[in-house]
Design an enzyme around this catalytic site. Structure first.
Site, mmCIF file in Angstrom:
data_model
loop_
_atom_site.group_PDB
_atom_site.id
_atom_site.type_symbol
_atom_site.label_atom_id
_atom_site.label_comp_id
_atom_site.label_asym_id
_atom_site.label_seq_id
_atom_site.Cartn_x
_atom_site.Cartn_y
_atom_site.Cartn_z
ATOM 1 N N HIS A 81 32.407 15.747 42.577
ATOM 2 C CA HIS A 81 33.608 16.406 43.094
ATOM 3 C C HIS A 81 33.512 17.926 42.977
ATOM 4 O O HIS A 81 33.053 18.447 41.963
ATOM 5 C CB HIS A 81 34.838 15.907 42.330
ATOM 6 C CG HIS A 81 36.124 16.108 43.061
ATOM 7 N ND1 HIS A 81 36.727 17.342 43.182
ATOM 8 C CD2 HIS A 81 36.923 15.235 43.723
ATOM 9 C CE1 HIS A 81 37.837 17.215 43.881
ATOM 10 N NE2 HIS A 81 37.984 15.951 44.226
ATOM 11 N N GLY A 164 44.543 36.889 35.293
ATOM 12 C CA GLY A 164 43.332 36.812 34.493
ATOM 13 C C GLY A 164 42.238 37.741 34.974
ATOM 14 O O GLY A 164 42.381 38.453 35.975
ATOM 15 N N SER A 166 38.500 39.235 36.326
ATOM 16 C CA SER A 166 37.567 38.962 37.423
ATOM 17 C C SER A 166 36.184 38.676 36.851
ATOM 18 O O SER A 166 35.166 39.211 37.305
ATOM 19 C CB SER A 166 37.531 40.152 38.392
ATOM 20 O OG SER A 166 38.760 40.302 39.049
ATOM 21 N N VAL A 167 36.170 37.836 35.855
ATOM 22 C CA VAL A 167 34.939 37.398 35.189
ATOM 23 C C VAL A 167 35.075 35.903 34.920
ATOM 24 O O VAL A 167 36.119 35.444 34.439
ATOM 25 C CB VAL A 167 34.713 38.135 33.852
ATOM 26 C CG1 VAL A 167 33.461 37.602 33.160
ATOM 27 C CG2 VAL A 167 34.607 39.632 34.078
ATOM 28 N N VAL A 168 34.031 35.143 35.227
ATOM 29 C CA VAL A 168 34.061 33.699 35.021
ATOM 30 C C VAL A 168 33.270 33.342 33.771
ATOM 31 O O VAL A 168 32.061 33.567 33.704
ATOM 32 C CB VAL A 168 33.477 32.952 36.241
ATOM 33 C CG1 VAL A 168 33.481 31.448 36.006
ATOM 34 C CG2 VAL A 168 34.272 33.296 37.493
ATOM 35 N N GLY A 169 33.951 32.792 32.774
ATOM 36 C CA GLY A 169 33.292 32.321 31.566
ATOM 37 C C GLY A 169 32.941 30.850 31.679
ATOM 38 O O GLY A 169 33.037 30.246 32.755
ATOM 39 N N LYS A 170 32.570 30.235 30.561
ATOM 40 C CA LYS A 170 32.131 28.841 30.574
ATOM 41 C C LYS A 170 33.249 27.856 30.884
ATOM 42 O O LYS A 170 32.987 26.702 31.223
ATOM 43 C CB LYS A 170 31.468 28.494 29.245
ATOM 44 C CG LYS A 170 30.128 29.186 29.049
ATOM 45 C CD LYS A 170 29.421 28.713 27.789
ATOM 46 C CE LYS A 170 28.042 29.364 27.661
ATOM 47 N NZ LYS A 170 27.318 28.891 26.449
ATOM 48 N N ALA A 171 34.503 28.305 30.759
ATOM 49 C CA ALA A 171 35.632 27.439 31.125
ATOM 50 C C ALA A 171 35.946 27.525 32.612
ATOM 51 O O ALA A 171 36.802 26.798 33.117
ATOM 52 C CB ALA A 171 36.867 27.801 30.315
ATOM 53 N N GLY A 172 35.250 28.404 33.329
ATOM 54 C CA GLY A 172 35.467 28.543 34.757
ATOM 55 C C GLY A 172 36.810 29.153 35.088
ATOM 56 O O GLY A 172 37.344 29.972 34.341
#
Length: 303
Positions: A81, A164, A166-172
């Site tokens: 998905h 939030g 404009s950076v994507v961490g491991k939690a997306g």
């Protein structure tokens, strides 16, 4: 009490202990009733359905998002998905006399809190969208644009989150919104040919000229060696389950393919199943008043 339903989708469908931790975090909030937990190992995704007083809805959803962010690493996530984050999609649905405006406010309040307190990028969708190009979930996240693509694209103005960093961490990232009730309905076919599946999915979805109020994708279910036509029926009163099933069956027949089973993910309104029974059994004048359990409930409430 002003009731709302929340149906968060989490990117974990194989580890029951992890899903239970998320469920328990949600259930710890006052007035919350967990109605259903669905896990899908092929999609590696879970859907938790809960209802609560609107005053507690943001706290409950936030608790689930926080728990998911702590235990799910999107860099390690694999599944059929499309997904943006650990807590992927979180819609609020009005129940009884609750207004859609209430759910819009809840979605925006939750998005702001998730962005500020958890540092997770948030995109608002459906009725809660603040940009017209984000009203459709598929315009935000789809099979061709997921977590991996967002990690780079989020730096662009087009993909600036509503809340939030404009950076994507491991939690997306999380997609939060407000919408009416929808039915998640899947039909599995006796073929492993994804090209056939894609053609069928395209033929039945609204945006490609198919049925109004139908969104659809084709997936390959490895454990069953089958193609699945996965649908969201966004207005079951105008496009009922049986009509969606019959069009899948009709389109599949072109390729010598048959449906072998179908499934409903999550909960479904009773009326939607009554409509199916009326169609296939050609019942005249049938409604919930003909159902024994409904009559018994009514009688019990009169005592």
């Amino acid at each position: 009490m002003s009731l709302v339903e929340c149906v968060p989708n989490f990117s974990e469908g194989r580890d029951r202990d992890r899903v239970n931790r998320i469920r328990d975090a949600i259930a710890s909030v006052d007035t919350v009733k967990i109605l259903d937990v669905e896990m899908d190992p092929n999609h590696n995704r879970s859907v938790i359905t809960f209802v609560c007083d609107s005053s507690k809805a943001v706290d409950a959803a936030f608790a689930g998002i926080k728990a998911a962010a702590e235990i799910i690493d999107m860099d390690a996530h694999r599944g059929e998905h499309p997904r943006f984050g650990a807590a992927d999609v979180i819609p609020f649905v009005p129940l009884q006399d609750t207004k859609m405006e209430t759910c819009v406010r809840l979605a925006r309040d939750l998005g702001k809190r998730v962005g500020e307190e958890l540092g997770i990028p948030v995109y608002l969708y459906a009725e809660a969208a603040q940009r017209p190009d984000r009203s459709d979930l598929a315009a935000i996240r789809n099979k061709n644009f997921q977590y991996e693509q967002l990690k780079e694209a989020i730096k662009e103005e087009k993909w600036k989150p509503d809340f939030g960093p404009s950076v994507v961490g491991k939690a997306g990232a999380s997609i939060i919104g407000a919408r009416d009730f929808l039915i998640a309905y899947n039909v599995n076919l006796n073929t492993s040919n994804m090209e056939i599946g894609k053609k069928i999915a395209s033929a039945i979805r609204a945006k490609d000229g198919g049925l109004t109020f139908v969104k659809s994708l084709a997936f390959f279910l490895k454990d069953k060696n089958m193609v699945q036509i996965s649908m969201n029926l966004t207005n079951y009163r105008k496009t009922p389950i049986y009509r969606a099933y019959e069009l899948v069956r009709l389109e599949a027949a072109r390729y010598g393919v048959l449906p072998v089973e179908s499934e409903i993910v999550g909960l479904v309104p009773e009326q939607a199943l009554i409509d199916v029974a009326k169609y296939y059994l050609q019942l005249n004048g049938f409604d919930e008043g003909n159902i024994l359990e409904r009559k018994m409930e009514k009688a019990a409430n009169m005592e």
